[in-house]
Design a protein around this motif. Structure first.
Motif, PDB file in Angstrom:
ATOM      1  N   SER A   1      39.102  44.195  40.173  1.00 22.87           N
ATOM      2  CA  SER A   1      40.534  44.423  39.962  1.00 22.87           C
ATOM      3  C   SER A   1      41.120  45.299  41.060  1.00 22.87           C
ATOM      4  O   SER A   1      42.314  45.212  41.366  1.00 22.87           O
ATOM      5  CB  SER A   1      40.778  45.054  38.592  1.00 22.87           C
ATOM      6  OG  SER A   1      40.292  46.383  38.550  1.00 22.87           O
TER       7      SER A   1
ATOM      8  N   ALA B   1      45.228  45.868  40.877  1.00 18.94           N
ATOM      9  CA  ALA B   1      45.722  45.500  39.554  1.00 18.94           C
ATOM     10  C   ALA B   1      46.086  46.740  38.740  1.00 18.94           C
ATOM     11  O   ALA B   1      45.314  47.701  38.669  1.00 18.94           O
ATOM     12  CB  ALA B   1      44.676  44.679  38.813  1.00 18.94           C
TER      13      ALA B   1
ATOM     14  N   ILE C   1      47.095  47.261  34.946  1.00 19.38           N
ATOM     15  CA  ILE C   1      47.129  46.514  33.691  1.00 19.38           C
ATOM     16  C   ILE C   1      47.407  47.473  32.543  1.00 19.38           C
ATOM     17  O   ILE C   1      46.755  48.513  32.423  1.00 19.38           O
ATOM     18  CB  ILE C   1      45.789  45.780  33.449  1.00 19.38           C
ATOM     19  CG1 ILE C   1      45.380  44.984  34.696  1.00 19.38           C
ATOM     20  CG2 ILE C   1      45.889  44.862  32.247  1.00 19.38           C
ATOM     21  CD1 ILE C   1      43.958  44.483  34.661  1.00 19.38           C
TER      22      ILE C   1
ATOM     23  N   ILE D   1      43.268  34.793  37.568  1.00 17.96           N
ATOM     24  CA  ILE D   1      43.203  36.244  37.402  1.00 17.96           C
ATOM     25  C   ILE D   1      43.315  36.640  35.931  1.00 17.96           C
ATOM     26  O   ILE D   1      42.934  37.751  35.545  1.00 17.96           O
ATOM     27  CB  ILE D   1      44.300  36.915  38.245  1.00 17.96           C
ATOM     28  CG1 ILE D   1      44.016  36.703  39.729  1.00 17.96           C
ATOM     29  CG2 ILE D   1      44.416  38.402  37.973  1.00 17.96           C
ATOM     30  CD1 ILE D   1      45.075  37.271  40.638  1.00 17.96           C
TER      31      ILE D   1
ATOM     32  N   VAL E   1      41.831  40.005  34.217  1.00 15.29           N
ATOM     33  CA  VAL E   1      42.685  40.958  33.503  1.00 15.29           C
ATOM     34  C   VAL E   1      42.101  41.281  32.130  1.00 15.29           C
ATOM     35  O   VAL E   1      42.050  42.448  31.711  1.00 15.29           O
ATOM     36  CB  VAL E   1      44.105  40.389  33.371  1.00 15.29           C
ATOM     37  CG1 VAL E   1      44.927  41.166  32.360  1.00 15.29           C
ATOM     38  CG2 VAL E   1      44.806  40.397  34.729  1.00 15.29           C
TER      39      VAL E   1
ATOM     40  N   TYR F   1      53.058  38.888  33.697  1.00 13.35           N
ATOM     41  CA  TYR F   1      52.972  39.551  34.996  1.00 13.35           C
ATOM     42  C   TYR F   1      54.360  40.004  35.446  1.00 13.35           C
ATOM     43  O   TYR F   1      55.374  39.362  35.127  1.00 13.35           O
ATOM     44  CB  TYR F   1      52.376  38.610  36.041  1.00 13.35           C
ATOM     45  CG  TYR F   1      50.928  38.268  35.789  1.00 13.35           C
ATOM     46  CD1 TYR F   1      49.899  39.041  36.328  1.00 13.35           C
ATOM     47  CD2 TYR F   1      50.580  37.173  35.012  1.00 13.35           C
ATOM     48  CE1 TYR F   1      48.572  38.726  36.102  1.00 13.35           C
ATOM     49  CE2 TYR F   1      49.251  36.852  34.774  1.00 13.35           C
ATOM     50  CZ  TYR F   1      48.255  37.633  35.319  1.00 13.35           C
ATOM     51  OH  TYR F   1      46.935  37.323  35.078  1.00 13.35           O
TER      52      TYR F   1
ATOM     53  N   ALA G   1      51.665  36.059  40.665  1.00 15.10           N
ATOM     54  CA  ALA G   1      50.303  35.782  40.213  1.00 15.10           C
ATOM     55  C   ALA G   1      50.066  34.311  39.920  1.00 15.10           C
ATOM     56  O   ALA G   1      48.916  33.896  39.747  1.00 15.10           O
ATOM     57  CB  ALA G   1      49.992  36.602  38.958  1.00 15.10           C
TER      58      ALA G   1
ATOM     59  N   ILE H   1      49.206  43.603  41.694  1.00 18.36           N
ATOM     60  CA  ILE H   1      49.322  42.701  40.551  1.00 18.36           C
ATOM     61  C   ILE H   1      49.494  43.578  39.320  1.00 18.36           C
ATOM     62  O   ILE H   1      48.571  44.284  38.900  1.00 18.36           O
ATOM     63  CB  ILE H   1      48.075  41.799  40.408  1.00 18.36           C
ATOM     64  CG1 ILE H   1      47.931  40.908  41.636  1.00 18.36           C
ATOM     65  CG2 ILE H   1      48.181  40.962  39.139  1.00 18.36           C
ATOM     66  CD1 ILE H   1      49.095  39.967  41.877  1.00 18.36           C
TER      67      ILE H   1
ATOM     68  N   CYS I   1      50.673  43.800  35.326  1.00 20.69           N
ATOM     69  CA  CYS I   1      50.859  42.943  34.153  1.00 20.69           C
ATOM     70  C   CYS I   1      50.695  43.737  32.867  1.00 20.69           C
ATOM     71  O   CYS I   1      50.130  44.838  32.850  1.00 20.69           O
ATOM     72  CB  CYS I   1      49.882  41.763  34.177  1.00 20.69           C
ATOM     73  SG  CYS I   1      48.171  42.214  33.878  1.00 20.69           S
TER      74      CYS I   1
END
Length: 459
Positions: A231, A236, A238, A260, A264, A360, A367, A389, A391
């Protein structure tokens, strides 16, 4: 001399990677990515204000003071409408003309008895109107294009040349280009390589252990650590919501935007996966995961056998020691604006269904994987040259199939819950329409509807 320089160069990189693996092992975050995202949001807001200001100034110079303000605002509104989310619909369609969720139509949808029908061409106008509307605004193909933005995010993937509206914006864009391509991308590629090697080695080592509670705990720790490193390769960020509803067994279903999605969800919990066998980069990951935990991989010819898939799915779910199996019922990637038809197969197995909604934030990077346009390596390149990224993941309460409820109705009920939570548009269309023609059953439904309308008008 050169060797000494290389040693000096690799010492901080090696230390950084070691630190990255360490914080992944202990499942901790030091807040660098969140601070990075907060800084990006302030830069994006500055860019938005600068674009609006420049647009108004351009219209003030047109020597029309009575309409300058309106025109300036209108330009921004036009930009936002053209760059707005693909989920926005301009045409309200007649719900009767849309395919309704139901079981497949019988082989002879129209009665063989001959009923006298007084045909009037005017009765076809609704269908002509619906066809024209579909040409103007296609609900299907627009879901397989990159989600458009309401404001520019300082990336180069635009043809409006916002980066040249002022020297300050140009300076920010050039600096951001240097950061993303010269610093972040090489570092992300290195982290991705280390993460894949680390995943392969760790899963191979764990695979030699005897099945039991100890192995399962070790697999959970190893996969969480490895996917935590991976990640980092896409920066990322998250956010998990309602973690009390996190699945522990059974079937977990989620909307599908990108490969992805697996990364995630695997950063937070361990899942078994189901899907076709792949070659290349995805094949390496599939073989690595199969060494450590139970997954269901099919050859392309086997995946078309619904009974074989259902049987293996039931066998997996029936074992309480197996982790929950993660399924994307749409069967294809949708562009983060909508949820399309769920295949009923995973809802026929029985037992509990754990819905998960994934959304996202397109401001930091797109993404969505358009597999018809980009290969996996091209897609990874785009991910590693994006800002980040970002999300949100929502774990929803478990759902059960009600007595007398068909698998199709159950699938649509789960789909609507996911769409509502993720702020996505709930569509009835099959995502496979991007690869094939509409099913015969869909046409028959429309034929039956039209025949019934003619009968009712003639009586």
């Amino acid at each position: 001399m050169i060797g000494a320089i290389l040693d000096i160069f690799w010492i901080p990189i090696g230390g950084f990677l070691s630190f990255l693996i360490f914080i992944s092992v202990i499942n901790k975050s030091i807040g660098v990515r969140k601070a990075y995202v907060s800084l990006l949001l302030r830069i994006f807001e500055y860019g938005r204000v600068s674009i609006e200001t420049a647009s108004k100034e351009n219209h003030f110079s047109s020597h029309n003071p009575k309409t300058d303000d309106k025109q300036g605002v209108q330009l921004v509104d036009d930009t936002e409408s053209k760059e707005g989310t693909n989920g926005a619909t301009l045409i309200t369609r007649d719900a009767v003309l849309l395919p309704q969720a139901q079981e497949p139509a019988p082989e002879k949808p129209v009665s063989s008895t001959k009923d006298e029908i007084n045909f009037d061409f005017e009765k076809c106008l609704d269908y002509v109107k619906s066809g024209v509307e579909a040409i103007i605004e296609d609900d299907v193909t627009s879901r397989f294009e990159a989600e458009e933005l309401k404001s520019w995010n300082m990336l180069t993937r635009t043809n409006r040349h916002y980066e040249f509206i002022s020297w300050k914006i140009t300076a920010i864009w050039v600096f951001g280009f240097f950061i993303r391509y010269v610093i972040l991308m090489p570092l992300r590629v290195l982290v991705c390589f280390v993460g894949v090697v680390w995943l392969t080695v760790c899963t191979a080592a764990v695979g030699y252990l005897k099945d039991g509670p100890y192995k399962r705990r070790l697999v959970n720790m190893v996969l969480g650590m490895c996917f935590g490193v991976l990640s980092s390769a896409i920066s990322a960020v998250i956010t998990y919501h309602n973690e009390d509803n996190r699945p522990s067994s059974g079937i977990c279903v989620a909307n599908h935007t990108s490969p992805i999605d697996v990364l995630v969800l695997m950063c937070d919990s361990t899942y078994s996966l189901i899907g076709q066998r792949h070659g290349g980069f995805l094949g390496v990951l599939q073989r690595a995961l199969a060494r450590a935990s139970p997954h269901i991989w099919f050859e392309r010819s086997e995946a078309k056998d619904r009974h074989l898939v259902a049987e293996r799915l039931k066998q997996h779910v029936s074992d309480p020691n197996n982790p929950p199996i993660l399924i994307f019922p749409e069967g294809t990637c949708i562009n983060n604006t909508s949820v399309m038809q769920f295949k009923k197969g995973s809802f026929e197995v029985g037992g509990v269904i754990y819905p998960v909604a994934i959304k996202y934030d397109p401001r930091f990077g797109d993404a969505f994987w358009n597999s018809a346009k980009y290969s996996m390596m091209q897609y990874l390149y785009m991910m590693m040259t994006s800002w980040a990224i970002v999300c949100d993941v929502w774990y929803l309460p478990p759902m059960y199939r009600q007595e007398g409820e068909s698998a199709i109705v159950f699938a649509n009920r789960v789909k609507s819950v996911i769409a509502k939570q993720g702020g996505l548009i709930d569509l009835v269309w099959d995502g496979q329409l991007k690869r094939m023609k509409p099913k015969k059953e869909w046409r028959e439904i429309q034929q039956v509807e039209f025949a019934n309308r003619l009968k009712s008008d003639s009586t």
